[in-house]
Enzyme design. Structure first.
Site, PDB file in Angstrom:
ATOM      1  N   LEU A 139       0.844  -1.190   0.000  1.00  0.00           N
ATOM      2  CA  LEU A 139       0.000   0.000   0.000  1.00  0.00           C
ATOM      3  C   LEU A 139       0.879   1.240   0.000  1.00  0.00           C
ATOM      4  CD1 LEU A 139      -2.617  -1.014   2.751  1.00  0.00           C
ATOM      5  CD2 LEU A 139      -2.847  -1.260   0.277  1.00  0.00           C
ATOM      6  N   ASP A 140       0.397   2.320  -0.642  1.00  0.00           N
ATOM      7  CA  ASP A 140       1.111   3.587  -0.601  1.00  0.00           C
ATOM      8  C   ASP A 140       1.192   4.096   0.831  1.00  0.00           C
ATOM      9  OD1 ASP A 140       1.244   3.508  -3.373  1.00  0.00           O
ATOM     10  OD2 ASP A 140      -0.601   4.661  -3.618  1.00  0.00           O
ATOM     11  N   ARG A 141       2.116   4.988   1.081  1.00  0.00           N
ATOM     12  CA  ARG A 141       2.330   5.524   2.425  1.00  0.00           C
ATOM     13  C   ARG A 141       1.039   6.053   3.047  1.00  0.00           C
ATOM     14  NH1 ARG A 141       7.104   9.393   4.608  1.00  0.00           N
ATOM     15  NH2 ARG A 141       6.138   9.983   6.579  1.00  0.00           N
TER      16      ARG A 141
END
Length: 302
Positions: A139-141
């Site tokens: 997942l993105d930050r």
């Protein structure tokens, strides 16, 4: 050292097959079989070490094949740090975690001790077991929610194959700008945005195939925002963010694609549901996570 032991009852109908053929049918990769071959008792049949090339024969009803997965070395350059870690599920083979926003998945430039990998390294350290980071769906930050971490080489191989074959079903919740269509599918290739090493864009010429399905769950009374339920056929970098912007409904609070922070401090994107097959037991597993408060508008109820 840490060890995971897997056992299989070899039946008379398996006679004539090699150990490698049998294990490959259960998802063992060629690389993993080579590793097991180098271990003195990595593969045993009725307690006797055998090679992957060993062929089954029978003078009894059944035999017991035992696999020992050992880990001694840990992932390098990942410092154990006592950070928040929400464990939704754990067994000998995998973890399902609920990642908070503003936490990168793994260390990178400028993010050496604030990542999910750091938190897991600390968690493993407390158990006195080596930590090897095997994150299956990243997942993105600023994206929150559910993800899977494999705890051994075999579960990693099987889950990664499920991911590649699109057998891990992921559903996201997202708030987007405007009154979005009730439902639809976006089939638009995604590639790197010219001049950027981070940003992506729809690129019909050289982009990789990307397919996103969406359904509108709710909308604000004035049509300013829509809550979307989204699932993916592919897993391209920034896929939801790029695709929703492509149809004119970007995610607000997105520093790359829509830096509108009037109501959201980060992109309101959440990994809401995960469904997959357990790599060892074959059980069908489903987990859900509610939308966090920071991207939970007051105009809808799930």
């Amino acid at each position: 050292m840490w060890e995971r032991i897997l056992t299989y009852e070899i039946q008379p109908e398996d006679a004539g097959r090699t150990v490698a053929e049998y294990l490959r049918s259960r998802g063992f990769s060629r690389h993993l079989l080579i590793r097991l071959k180098t271990m003195p008792d990595g593969i045993t049949l009725d307690g006797v070490p055998v090679l992957p090339s060993h062929r089954f024969f029978f003078d009894r009803v059944k035999s017991l094949l035992t696999i020992r997965l050992r880990e001694e070395e840990a992932s390098e350059h990942i410092a154990p740090v006592p950070l928040p870690l929400t464990i939704v599920y754990e067994d000998e083979d995998l973890l399902v975690l609920d990642k908070p926003p503003d936490m990168p998945i793994h260390p990178s430039m400028g993010n050496y001790e604030n990542t999910l990998a750091n938190a897991l390294a600390y968690y493993y350290e407390q158990q006195e077991r080596p930590f090897i980071f095997r994150c299956i769906n990243r997942l993105d930050r600023d994206t929150s929610g559910l993800l899977i971490v494999a705890k051994n080489a075999y579960s990693s191989v099987v889950l990664s194959a499920q991911m590649k074959e699109r057998h891990i079903h992921r559903e996201y919740l997202a708030v987007v700008q405007g009154l979005a269509p009730e439902r639809g599918t976006i089939d638009a290739p995604i590639g790197r945005q010219p001049g950027s090493v981070i940003a992506r864009c729809v690129d019909p010429v050289s982009g990789e195939p990307a397919i996103t399905h969406y359904t509108r769950v709710a909308a604000s009374p004035d049509g300013t925002y829509s809550l979307m339920r989204i699932h993916l056929d592919t897993g391209r970098t920034h896929q939801i963010r790029v695709h929703m912007g492509h149809i004119g409904h970007p995610l607000p609070g997105d520093f790359l694609y829509c830096p509108d922070y009037r109501h959201f401090g980060r992109q309101p994107l959440h990994s809401h549901r995960l469904s997959f097959t357990h790599p060892v037991t074959g059980e069908e597993m489903t987990f859900t996570s509610p939308l966090p408060e920071d991207c939970h508008p007051d105009w809808f109820m799930l």
